[in-house]
Design an enzyme around this catalytic site. Structure first.
Site, PDB file in Angstrom:
ATOM      1  N   SER A  94       0.845  -1.193   0.000  1.00  0.00           N
ATOM      2  CA  SER A  94       0.000   0.000   0.000  1.00  0.00           C
ATOM      3  C   SER A  94       0.887   1.253   0.000  1.00  0.00           C
ATOM      4  CB  SER A  94      -0.942  -0.052   1.206  1.00  0.00           C
ATOM      5  OG  SER A  94      -1.926   0.937   1.133  1.00  0.00           O
ATOM      6  N   ASP A  96      -8.968  -6.445  -4.371  1.00  0.00           N
ATOM      7  CA  ASP A  96      -8.580  -5.138  -3.825  1.00  0.00           C
ATOM      8  C   ASP A  96      -9.196  -4.054  -4.704  1.00  0.00           C
ATOM      9  OD1 ASP A  96      -7.337  -2.818  -2.937  1.00  0.00           O
ATOM     10  OD2 ASP A  96      -5.313  -3.647  -2.994  1.00  0.00           O
ATOM     11  N   HIS A 130      -8.090  -5.079  -0.072  1.00  0.00           N
ATOM     12  CA  HIS A 130      -6.802  -4.413   0.135  1.00  0.00           C
ATOM     13  C   HIS A 130      -6.054  -4.993   1.331  1.00  0.00           C
ATOM     14  CE1 HIS A 130      -3.923  -1.229  -0.397  1.00  0.00           C
ATOM     15  NE2 HIS A 130      -4.104  -0.775   0.825  1.00  0.00           N
TER      16      HIS A 130
END
Lengths: 383, 383
Positions: free
Chosen positions: B155, B320, B353
């Protein structure tokens, strides 16, 4: 087919008062209430050409036209309803009703609670889609309309149309459900709950009794609307419209506005907090969360829809991620499984959930063609 | 391949103080700062086996193991880093650094502003991913590490790894970017801005100087976290875990908790508001929004990445929707177009995610295999 740019012109809302108590799904009841109503076109002699338009979260009875003293206040579905438009008011008598608990004139949280002298506030009973439909049926009774040619709505309005088909199978010939879902997903509920939490925790909310404090939980409403707005637009549409464009051309290195999308969302939030009632926002999102017609048939939507007698038009938009096409297909599958007549259209449109309100010729032409069919059907029967 | 359940055990963070001013991308600088650091494993003689782990929004330098006095405070990537784990601390010397502006011990908004006697608060300069990388490079200098075997993150951590490859092409052999994106989309920025607005408009925020008021903008942080959390989970995963399950088995017809998902999100929001700093939340979301390495090459990501010398592993997760696989493929296409060596894995995983933090054997085995290759490469060179 060309879509007319004519409008129904100047319209006048009417207040319908109901003295008889309306029992609600919660077990509570509203003992005395008013619903705001607008109509367009003429009801024919056998009262067979009526169309009920059900509204979604922040809309109202003001579906089409303008008010004499507010020439810029155009009805929320003016592109859909009017002379020569898809729902052609030269042929159909169209009714818009502001739902109970809303904030556009119908009885709601900002009105005096007959149990005392103060506004209902958060004591206004939680209403459901089914409660709204029961209230709408009483309006139909007033008009002497036994059966609607169609009941139609988008999003939350589509849920009302679906509930009509189940609660009053004989009272609608056609049920038109656009950009809707048979029930909210966990993610849908999650977004609604965050929005509610923003309102409920705003110090200006005062447990829903902010009217007495002469304040509005503006911060909460603003955040609620911003969250909602993100879910109404498609990712691609947002990228197309705003991308990473900077408001001033350079990064600000602060917490003001850097990106155009921030400016746009904050503006939408500010505007909404100026006119929308916080208690109504809570009520309406709960109605969305609670809607689940298959709850009473053990989760079997086909069984819930087996009682219906209407013909269905179900329409969805490819980029709608709030109520995706898959959610509409669930309705279609359930109808097919119950051998109900259904037409389904999945419209390739870039504008996400909001597409149901926008000008898209494929979409408007689809609805127009469907209403041509309804009209022909009615004429065939009266011939 | 089996993934070890051994842990690095008890670890001790170190505070690295830097007297020399760090110039920031905004034009401001931090004149005097501390970074919290943890290390696992042993740095080898030629200092070639170091791995830098970059953290995302709410994580820290505490990547693996536990603290002697906090046996339940397990590092955030303990499933990834440890003896016999994918990033094997029997072979690699792993460094975790708490970024500047964070709230886990490194200098941040809650620390005293040397320009006065009060905490920085909202006057803490806005920091960027590139600023963090510059600060991390100074930590590497302290260890005498000229080149990392790998810089790795998920991320926002992946953005730091990517920035390393551009800013210090000679200082990393491998760049591992998981569940990341070359830049936020308009929708990503929109979610961040709503979260920031919830904090900025909380009356307890006091323009960022809430420390002096002995309060915390808890309402805003709570809503911010709830919004964030929705975007970390996949729609399907939320449906699977919570669906429309009712907390008490029946609808409440009020504004308390009806659905399990509401209970879960509110709990996550409450927990977060207990430990996370509001100014840090603002800072870190701005760092996310601003990251766009192609800005300086006129939007051409391939040109921005042409200067890199690392080998890349890019990995994404199918469900995601925050940083979808398509965003990772943008990086891969740019690398291929610049003839950079890249391995890409799109992992079929249900958890959205958040998958980059979770136990998924295909994912962990992929990373383990990649580190085996790095290890073999290092041994080949020293042989």
């Amino acid at each position: 087919m060309s879509v007319s740019s004519q409008s129904v012109g100047i319209v006048t809302p009417q207040a319908f008062h109901f003295a008889e108590a309306l029992p609600l799904k919660s077990g509570a009841s509203i003992s005395d209430y008013t619903l705001m109503v607008e109509t367009y076109g003429e009801l024919n002699a056998d009262k067979s050409n009526a169309v009920l338009i059900c509204h979604a979260l922040n809309a109202s009875h003001h579906v089409a036209g303008v008010y004499a003293d507010q020439p810029k206040n155009v009805g929320w579905w003016d592109n859909m309803v009017g002379p020569g438009k898809p729902v052609d008011t030269n042929r159909f008598f169209v009714i818009g009703i502001n739902n109970l608990g809303s904030c556009f004139g119908s009885t709601g949280p900002m009105h005096t609670n007959p149990a005392g002298t103060q506004p209902y506030g958060a004591d206004f009973p939680v209403v459901t889609v089914e409660d709204w439909v029961q209230a709408q049926a009483r309006v139909a009774d007033r008009f002497g309309i036994q059966q609607f040619a169609a009941v139609m709505g988008g999003s939350l309005g589509g849920m009302q149309a679906l509930a009509w088909s189940i609660l009053f199978p004989d009272r609608l010939r056609h049920c038109i459900v656009i950009a809707s879902t048979p029930k909210l997903s966990a993610q849908n509920i999650a977004f609604n709950d965050v929005a509610r939490q923003a309102i409920l925790t705003d110090p200006d909310f005062h447990g829903g009794h902010f009217y007495a404090h002469k304040v509005v939980p503006r911060r909460g409403l603003r955040v609620a609307r911003m969250i909602g707005h993100i879910t109404y637009l498609s990712d691609d549409d947002m990228a197309e419209k705003f991308g990473r464009d900077l408001k001033t051309g350079s990064l600000q290195f602060g917490y003001g506005v850097d990106f155009e999308i921030e400016s746009y969302l904050r503006y939408q939030g500010d505007k909404f907090s100026d006119y929308f009632d916080a208690n109504t926002y809570l009520l309406i999102t709960k109605a969305l969360d609670y809607f689940d017609p298959a709850r009473e048939t053990g989760g079997d939507l086909a069984a819930a829809l087996a009682v219906t007698k209407a013909k269905f038009l179900i329409a969805s938009f490819t980029t709608d991620w709030r109520f995706s096409p898959e959610r509409s297909r669930e309705i279609v599958r359930a109808l097919v499984s119950s051998r109900r007549p259904v037409t389904y259209a999945e419209i390739d449109a870039p504008h996400g959930h909001d597409a149901f309100l926008l000008d898209d010729s494929r979409y408007l032409n689809l609805v127009a063609a469907y209403y041509d069919r309804i009209d022909a059907e009615l004429k065939g029967e009266s011939a």
